[in-house]
Design a protein around this motif. Structure first.
Motif, short mmCIF file in Angstrom:
data_model
loop_
_atom_site.label_atom_id
_atom_site.label_comp_id
_atom_site.label_asym_id
_atom_site.label_seq_id
_atom_site.Cartn_x
_atom_site.Cartn_y
_atom_site.Cartn_z
N SER A 99 -51.11 24.07 -59.49
CA SER A 99 -50.53 23.28 -60.59
C SER A 99 -51.61 22.92 -61.60
O SER A 99 -52.10 21.78 -61.66
CB SER A 99 -49.87 22.02 -60.02
OG SER A 99 -48.81 22.37 -59.15
N GLU A 108 -51.38 22.39 -64.63
CA GLU A 108 -50.96 21.40 -65.63
C GLU A 108 -51.45 20.00 -65.27
O GLU A 108 -51.55 19.11 -66.14
CB GLU A 108 -49.44 21.39 -65.78
CG GLU A 108 -48.64 20.88 -64.60
CD GLU A 108 -48.40 21.92 -63.51
OE1 GLU A 108 -47.69 21.60 -62.54
OE2 GLU A 108 -48.93 23.05 -63.63
N LYS A 111 -50.93 17.72 -52.67
CA LYS A 111 -50.97 18.26 -54.03
C LYS A 111 -50.52 17.22 -55.04
O LYS A 111 -49.48 16.60 -54.89
CB LYS A 111 -50.11 19.51 -54.15
CG LYS A 111 -50.24 20.19 -55.51
CD LYS A 111 -49.60 21.56 -55.55
CE LYS A 111 -48.12 21.50 -55.70
NZ LYS A 111 -47.54 22.83 -56.02
#
Length: 453
Positions: free
Chosen positions: A45, A47, A446
């Motif tokens: 991820s 972003e 995460k």
């Protein structure tokens, strides 16, 4: 300030990618893809760090779950400075080009997902800076807020050729990232090195945290059992399929099989290899005097092998039985091992030998858990298992007791558990909490920031 943020690979094996903000310098540890997922879902991820300082990326080794997303990371942050060992860079040139071919084939089935090109890989490989084991380097990012630079040192992780654990020192704080680490000797690799002094923070893998180590026999004992079971199949005219990763497990098993045949412990037979694994073996040969390894006189080029990819009729293995080393190790769809397995499963005198870690949601796991006569479902088609299936442990990761040994030797105050499933991290975490008073143990998740200091 030291912040830790997992972008992937926190509580599973796949898409390993971890972000550290150390005094305003942004460091990324690994950038891998998830082997069972496609398109954007396979990536970390990224972003999550769009508005954070991102300056450096350190790659621990060249397995796809640690390096496969690097081209996508660099597309997003083109100013990144990349460091890894010379051997990892050399292997990455092969593996990333190979992955690009696979992604191109999948592009039509993955909406809006544009893979990287071979030209982009060439540019990326040229930009990677190499480091030698045990030779520190100093770094600082654009927004680094201290006159003290960050020191980084790579240690041989004993996992595969070029693999590294990474020591990061900032002021008086020491952080050690294990990557994938193996203290034990394999057939080629000689076992990991770790820092000789204590660290404050340990970021450790936990792959075998849930595996009873009595199953993980030492390499010498396990290869004897391997020879015994292989002889049973070969002596009745059957062939053996061993699903392996092209990098690491192919080389370790090929060296093991060659050694057993040379010593007369294993029936002399045809050995089938090919593809990416054969190309990587050449890199192992070129580096045999450069890195720490066992038996520096052994070369894969001396082992007589038949190219698996020259064989178009699977019935060939009934006529010329032997041992087949084929990727992928988890028998993922559209790979050579998966293709061959669909023939193997119907042959009563054949066998499949599982020799490494397998994810519970892969075809290899289905095969591993089956017995002769069982029915399994593959791509909506039902198969009856007629071949025999054997499980062998030739681990390239540390046993859980070895991970505890590493922890004791490094004596950290803070531990973050990565690269493992919940059960694995729970076992290790409970044991690590008893090592000393006031120790902190985190299970990485995460997207969840951990303020380390």
């Amino acid at each position: 300030m030291i912040q830790f943020l997992p972008l992937g690979g926190a509580d599973e094996i796949g898409a390993s990618c971890y972000y550290l903000n150390i005094g305003g310098t942004g460091i990324i540890l690994d950038s891998g893809v998830h082997p069972r997922k496609k398109g954007f879902e396979s990536l970390p991820s990224f972003e999550l760090i769009e508005n954070l300082p991102v300056d450096f990326v350190f790659i621990s080794h060249a397995h796809q779950d640690h390096i496969g997303a690097l081209p996508f990371l660099v597309k997003k942050f083109p100013h990144l400075i990349i460091y890894t060992t010379r051997q990892t860079k050399e292997i990455a040139e092969l593996t990333l080009h190979n992955a690009s071919n696979i992604l191109m084939e999948e592009m039509d089935t993955t909406e809006n997902f544009i893979p990287y090109t071979h030209e982009e890989i060439d540019f990326l490989i040229d930009s990677i800076r190499t480091v030698e084991y045990n030779l520190p380097l100093e770094i600082s990012g654009i927004r680094h807020n201290s006159t003290n630079k960050i020191k980084v040192e790579f240690y041989d992780a004993g996992h595969i050729l070029g693999s590294a654990g990474i020591l990061i020192i900032y002021e008086d704080i020491k952080i050690f990232y294990t990557g994938d680490i193996n203290l034990s000797k394999q057939k080629i690799m000689d076992g990991a090195d770790i820092p000789s002094t204590a660290v404050n923070i340990l970021l450790t893998e936990s792959t075998y945290g849930a595996t009873d180590s009595s199953l993980l026999s030492n390499w010498i004992n396990e290869q004897k059992r391997f020879a015994l079971e292989a002889n049973k199949i070969l002596n009745k005219g059957g062939s053996i399929l061993i699903p392996v990763f092209a990098l690491g497990k192919t080389q370790e098993l090929l060296a093991t099989i060659h050694s057993l045949i040379s010593k007369g412990s294993l029936t002399e037979t045809f050995i089938y290899t090919g593809g990416l694994g054969k190309q990587i073996s050449k890199i192992y040969d070129r580096n045999k005097f450069i890195v720490k390894r066992q038996n520096k006189n052994f070369e894969f080029s001396d082992v007589e092998q038949i190219d698996l990819y020259d064989i178009n009729d699977v019935n060939f293995f009934n006529k010329k039985p032997g041992i087949v080393l084929a990727s992928s190790g988890m028998m993922l769809k559209k790979t050579k091992s998966y293709e061959l397995m669909r023939h193997w499963i119907n042959q009563k005198d054949f066998a499949v030998f599982i020799v490494g870690y397998v994810d519970s949601e892969t075809p290899a796991y289905q095969i591993l858990k089956s017995n002769v006569g069982d029915k399994i479902l593959l791509e909506q088609e039902e198969y009856i298992v007629n071949c025999s299936v054997e499980r062998f442990y030739f681990p390239s990761h540390s046993k859980r007791e070895e991970l505890l040994e590493i922890t004791k030797n490094l004596n950290p105050e803070i531990i973050v558990l990565l690269h493992g499933e919940e059960e694995a991290k729970n076992w290790l975490g409970n044991k690590m909490l008893t090592l000393k008073e006031k120790i902190k143990v985190y299970s990485a998740e995460k997207g969840r920031v951990i303020n380390l200091l």
